[in-house]
Motif scaffolding. Sequence first.
Motif, PDB file in Angstrom:
ATOM      1  N   HIS A  27       0.834  -1.209   0.000  1.00  0.00           N
ATOM      2  CA  HIS A  27       0.000   0.000   0.000  1.00  0.00           C
ATOM      3  C   HIS A  27       0.866   1.256   0.000  1.00  0.00           C
ATOM      4  O   HIS A  27       0.384   2.328   0.329  1.00  0.00           O
ATOM      5  CB  HIS A  27      -0.908   0.022   1.232  1.00  0.00           C
ATOM      6  N   ASN A  28       2.133   1.105  -0.355  1.00  0.00           N
ATOM      7  CA  ASN A  28       3.067   2.222  -0.288  1.00  0.00           C
ATOM      8  C   ASN A  28       3.960   2.171  -1.523  1.00  0.00           C
ATOM      9  O   ASN A  28       4.650   1.182  -1.753  1.00  0.00           O
ATOM     10  CB  ASN A  28       3.891   2.099   0.997  1.00  0.00           C
ATOM     11  N   SER A  29       3.965   3.233  -2.297  1.00  0.00           N
ATOM     12  CA  SER A  29       4.745   3.234  -3.542  1.00  0.00           C
ATOM     13  C   SER A  29       6.245   3.197  -3.276  1.00  0.00           C
ATOM     14  O   SER A  29       6.990   2.597  -4.050  1.00  0.00           O
ATOM     15  CB  SER A  29       4.395   4.449  -4.402  1.00  0.00           C
ATOM     16  N   HIS A  30       6.698   3.805  -2.181  1.00  0.00           N
ATOM     17  CA  HIS A  30       8.131   3.781  -1.873  1.00  0.00           C
ATOM     18  C   HIS A  30       8.593   2.356  -1.552  1.00  0.00           C
ATOM     19  O   HIS A  30       9.651   1.926  -2.010  1.00  0.00           O
ATOM     20  CB  HIS A  30       8.464   4.720  -0.712  1.00  0.00           C
ATOM     21  N   LEU A  31       7.790   1.633  -0.780  1.00  0.00           N
ATOM     22  CA  LEU A  31       8.114   0.236  -0.472  1.00  0.00           C
ATOM     23  C   LEU A  31       8.067  -0.617  -1.732  1.00  0.00           C
ATOM     24  O   LEU A  31       8.950  -1.448  -1.959  1.00  0.00           O
ATOM     25  CB  LEU A  31       7.143  -0.326   0.577  1.00  0.00           C
ATOM     26  N   VAL A  84       1.617  -0.163 -11.152  1.00  0.00           N
ATOM     27  CA  VAL A  84       0.894   0.066 -12.408  1.00  0.00           C
ATOM     28  C   VAL A  84      -0.570   0.412 -12.132  1.00  0.00           C
ATOM     29  O   VAL A  84      -1.085   1.421 -12.615  1.00  0.00           O
ATOM     30  CB  VAL A  84       0.980  -1.174 -13.329  1.00  0.00           C
ATOM     31  N   ASP A  85      -1.249  -0.436 -11.351  1.00  0.00           N
ATOM     32  CA  ASP A  85      -2.692  -0.289 -11.156  1.00  0.00           C
ATOM     33  C   ASP A  85      -3.082   0.871 -10.250  1.00  0.00           C
ATOM     34  O   ASP A  85      -4.029   1.591 -10.529  1.00  0.00           O
ATOM     35  CB  ASP A  85      -3.287  -1.584 -10.589  1.00  0.00           C
ATOM     36  N   GLU A  86      -2.362   1.049  -9.168  1.00  0.00           N
ATOM     37  CA  GLU A  86      -2.739   2.062  -8.177  1.00  0.00           C
ATOM     38  C   GLU A  86      -2.025   3.394  -8.377  1.00  0.00           C
ATOM     39  O   GLU A  86      -2.580   4.437  -8.086  1.00  0.00           O
ATOM     40  CB  GLU A  86      -2.457   1.543  -6.756  1.00  0.00           C
ATOM     41  N   GLY A  88      -0.244   4.217 -11.354  1.00  0.00           N
ATOM     42  CA  GLY A  88      -0.159   4.600 -12.755  1.00  0.00           C
ATOM     43  C   GLY A  88       1.262   4.797 -13.252  1.00  0.00           C
ATOM     44  O   GLY A  88       1.499   5.576 -14.171  1.00  0.00           O
ATOM     45  N   GLU A  89       2.196   4.086 -12.665  1.00  0.00           N
ATOM     46  CA  GLU A  89       3.607   4.249 -13.037  1.00  0.00           C
ATOM     47  C   GLU A  89       4.013   3.325 -14.174  1.00  0.00           C
ATOM     48  O   GLU A  89       3.445   2.254 -14.356  1.00  0.00           O
ATOM     49  CB  GLU A  89       4.505   3.967 -11.815  1.00  0.00           C
ATOM     50  N   ASP A  90       5.035   3.739 -14.890  1.00  0.00           N
ATOM     51  CA  ASP A  90       5.651   2.918 -15.921  1.00  0.00           C
ATOM     52  C   ASP A  90       6.706   2.066 -15.216  1.00  0.00           C
ATOM     53  O   ASP A  90       7.653   2.601 -14.622  1.00  0.00           O
ATOM     54  CB  ASP A  90       6.293   3.797 -16.984  1.00  0.00           C
ATOM     55  N   VAL A  91       6.563   0.751 -15.240  1.00  0.00           N
ATOM     56  CA  VAL A  91       7.462  -0.128 -14.500  1.00  0.00           C
ATOM     57  C   VAL A  91       8.521  -0.785 -15.381  1.00  0.00           C
ATOM     58  O   VAL A  91       9.208  -1.702 -14.939  1.00  0.00           O
ATOM     59  CB  VAL A  91       6.676  -1.201 -13.715  1.00  0.00           C
ATOM     60  N   THR A  92       8.669  -0.313 -16.613  1.00  0.00           N
ATOM     61  CA  THR A  92       9.640  -0.935 -17.514  1.00  0.00           C
ATOM     62  C   THR A  92      11.054  -0.854 -16.978  1.00  0.00           C
ATOM     63  O   THR A  92      11.893  -1.709 -17.295  1.00  0.00           O
ATOM     64  CB  THR A  92       9.586  -0.313 -18.923  1.00  0.00           C
ATOM     65  N   LYS A  93      11.353   0.141 -16.149  1.00  0.00           N
ATOM     66  CA  LYS A  93      12.708   0.240 -15.603  1.00  0.00           C
ATOM     67  C   LYS A  93      12.999  -0.867 -14.597  1.00  0.00           C
ATOM     68  O   LYS A  93      14.144  -1.130 -14.256  1.00  0.00           O
ATOM     69  CB  LYS A  93      12.941   1.598 -14.953  1.00  0.00           C
ATOM     70  N   TYR A  94      11.975  -1.564 -14.105  1.00  0.00           N
ATOM     71  CA  TYR A  94      12.168  -2.668 -13.160  1.00  0.00           C
ATOM     72  C   TYR A  94      12.178  -4.038 -13.848  1.00  0.00           C
ATOM     73  O   TYR A  94      12.356  -5.042 -13.202  1.00  0.00           O
ATOM     74  CB  TYR A  94      11.057  -2.662 -12.104  1.00  0.00           C
ATOM     75  N   CYS A  95      11.965  -4.032 -15.165  1.00  0.00           N
ATOM     76  CA  CYS A  95      11.903  -5.313 -15.887  1.00  0.00           C
ATOM     77  C   CYS A  95      13.198  -5.655 -16.548  1.00  0.00           C
ATOM     78  O   CYS A  95      14.050  -4.931 -16.768  1.00  0.00           O
ATOM     79  CB  CYS A  95      10.793  -5.272 -16.917  1.00  0.00           C
TER      80      CYS A  95
END
Length: 95
Positions: A27-31, A84-86, A88-95
């Motif tokens: 529930h925390n974007s930083h975590l 992504v869902d909550e 709205g971030e682009d997560v391609t940098k984590y893939c």
Amino acid sequence: MEVLNKSQLHHSLFNQIRYQIDGIEIHNSHLAKLLCTIIPSNCPFEKTVKVLGHTIFQIPPLCKLNPFYEEVVGLRFKCLSYLVDECGEDVTKYC
């Protein structure tokens, strides 16, 4: 009261840790970002050693020997989904 032998105790302890990891809610974007950075997207131990374009030997992925591999990968997926869902971030940098 049931007395557990050493093997049963390890099995019980591993199951409890698996259950705890599976139960983590994000529930925390930083975590979520921290966990996506810490937990690799692929097994970091798999290596192919090549010399002059020829494969000399290959070190197989050892991640599946980790008793909590599936749970940790699932946690990473939860983090990516949250971002992504909550958020709205682009997560391609984590893939």
